[in-house]
Design a protein around this motif. Structure first.
Motif: not given
Length: 538
Positions: A8, A414, A416-418, A420, A436, A438, A441, A526-527
């Motif tokens: 993180w 990134d 929040f590792n999402d 975005d 952030r 939102r 992604n 997407d990872r």
């Protein structure tokens, strides 16, 4: 920077001092290391990590200079700077014992392996030769100005101040014999012009925990004593050797081409990267690097002072750059703004690099005496239209970006590792801003890569200097693992690609720093994936 290797990205802010803290009459406020808890919150671990600094902090950059797998930090200070070695999440200042001894107004910094030995070297820019006992004259109140100078007059929204009419950290002329300095008729704090500049430094990593100063021998000595800000190691001409670019305030930029023998030649003026298209030096503060038009060449974006446009320089190859600011739609809209931190990043994951720019004036007086600029300014976000031009969309992206503030540093990652990419801004005299993302992604597919190099093959452990090419149905993109670069700041070192509608990667090609080229198969998008040199995806 992920200081504790938990996957993180954490945040580190440098902090400046008050005059009372500097002279010891009050306790200094520390810098701040915020540990990412992985649940959308952060914890201040500055004290336990040993990163308080407690000096007049200016800038910071990260790099694993001892190749032990833990990111180290250089903190640039006004005064003695620090080199922090990371001992599994605990930091120790080893600047003196490592022979990285800088005691002046240091600003931008970056780690990079310029000599190809697998060890990260360090470049540090200097700003001005500041004497606490004889500082430049302070600005005056508006009442004093009115009594001394009469009514103030604006020069209009597109006027550019002369070289001796720009002020503050970004530029007012300072004649030591003059009783005051002016900006658009206002008395303001003086600097940097007229004040002696500070030297730059290149430290070569010896591999035994120490560095040697090779500035003069390598040919990157700042003999003109320009006012250095942002620093970037980058391969300008795709010859697989790291070159060096220094953004200078109110003076031409330096672009040093790596000759491959341990020395550099300055090519900025000849190649069009030192000045704008008119041959005029601007007050360069922030610097962003990225291949915005996807031609495989790294381009540059610079933020500048108000009354002047920000600059986009397109890389034509062979160390030749064009100023395309106006044609790209960036020129006119930026004239009222005074810019600092900036980054290329794909905020909507459509496969095209966008630009964020943090802004804020240096003179509070402009709110009363200027018709075209303000002290607090909104953040700019330019969306890449995929046709070599941009449009400002910041006004449509919510109050976090639109709220006026006097920002300085900017970093992207990134958090929040999402998938975005988020934005962190440091602001003058108010809390930092975390924006952030939102929507990224939801707009397109993506892939994020953490690269791990093999020092035995002359690639730094954190892979700084490595270039990655990603091919999908949307086209071919380029990204780099880097240190520093932004205005006295550093973004997430992981490599991120937005893929738009493409749900697979056709080819991922990694040009490991100083080493081989590998093609890695990516089974899904997407990872976030870790790629280890010669071992593939972990």
């Amino acid at each position: 920077m992920d200081f504790d290797n938990d996957g993180w990205t954490d945040i580190y802010f440098v902090n400046s001092l008050t005059h009372k803290a500097r002279v010891g009459s009050e306790v200094p406020k520390p810098s701040a290391l915020l540990r990412n808890n992985g649940d959308g919150t952060f914890t201040d671990v500055t004290g336990t990590a040993g990163l308080a600094n407690n000096r007049w902090g200016t800038g910071v950059c990260a790099g694993d200079f001892n190749n032990d797998g833990w990111p180290d930090l250089f903190v640039a200070n006004l005064g003695k700077s620090r080199l922090y070695v990371n001992r599994k999440g605990k930091f120790e200042d080893v600047a003196e014992k490592s022979h990285v001894q800088i005691d002046l107004w240091a600003t931008g910094c970056a780690f990079g392996d310029y000599d190809g030995d697998g060890l990260l070297d360090l470049f540090v820019a200097g700003y001005v030769d500041f004497d606490w006992n004889h500082p430049p004259p302070p600005g005056e109140s508006s009442e004093t100005i009115a009594r001394a100078s009469g009514p103030l007059k604006s020069t209009g929204p597109i006027a550019r101040p002369a070289a001796d009419d720009k002020g503050g950290m970004g530029g007012a002329a300072y004649d030591p014999g003059a009783p005051f300095c002016t900006f658009l008729g206002m008395r303001v704090a003086c600097g940097p012009m007229g004040i002696k500049g500070a030297a730059d430094f290149l430290f070569r990593n010896r591999g035994d925990g120490t560095f040697e100063d090779v500035t003069a021998r390598a040919g990157v000595e700042d003999k003109q004593l320009y006012y250095g800000f942002s620093v970037a190691w980058v391969d300008l001409d795709n010859d697989r050797k790291l070159d060096l670019v220094v953004a200078n305030d109110s003076r031409p930029n330096y672009a040093y081409h790596n000759k491959g023998d341990g020395t550099f030649e300055e090519v900025g003026l000849l190649g069009g990267l030192a000045t704008n298209g008119d041959g005029r030096a601007q007050a360069y503060m922030g610097m962003a690097l990225g291949d915005y038009n996807r031609d495989g060449l790294t381009d540059f974006f610079f933020t500048t002072f108000s009354n002047d446009n920000y600059a986009l320089h397109r890389n034509r190859g062979k160390l030749d750059f064009d100023d395309v600011s106006l044609a790209a739609g960036i020129g006119a809209v930026t004239i009222p703004f005074l810019g600092w931190g900036t980054e290329f990043f794909d905020y909507d994951n459509d496969g095209w690099l966008d630009i964020v720019a943090a802004n804020g004036h240096v003179y509070p007086q402009v709110d009363k005496h200027s018709a075209f600029t303000t002290y607090r300014q909104r953040t700019l976000l330019f969306r890449n239209l995929g046709k070599s031009n941009f449009t400002d969309v910041g006004g449509n992206l919510g109050p976090g970006i639109n709220r006026p503030k006097s920002s300085r540093g900017a970093a992207v990652g990134d958090l929040f590792n999402d998938g975005d990419l988020d934005i962190v801004l440091s602001n003058m005299d108010e809390p930092a801003t975390l924006l952030r993302n939102r929507g990224g992604n939801k707009s397109g597919h993506w892939i994020t890569l953490k690269l791990s190099g093999d020092p035995a093959r002359k690639t730094p452990r954190d892979a700084i200097g490595t270039v990655v090419y990603c091919e999908s149905a949307g086209g071919r993109q380029k990204a780099e693992v880097s240190s520093g670069r932004g205005y006295l700041s550093q973004s997430d070192p992981r490599v991120h690609f937005g893929l738009g509608k493409s749900d697979k990667i056709d080819k991922l090609e990694i040009h490991w720093a100083n080493s081989e080229i590998e093609t890695v198969a990516v089974p899904a998008v997407d990872r976030i994936v870790t790629v280890v040199q010669r071992k593939g995806i972990e």
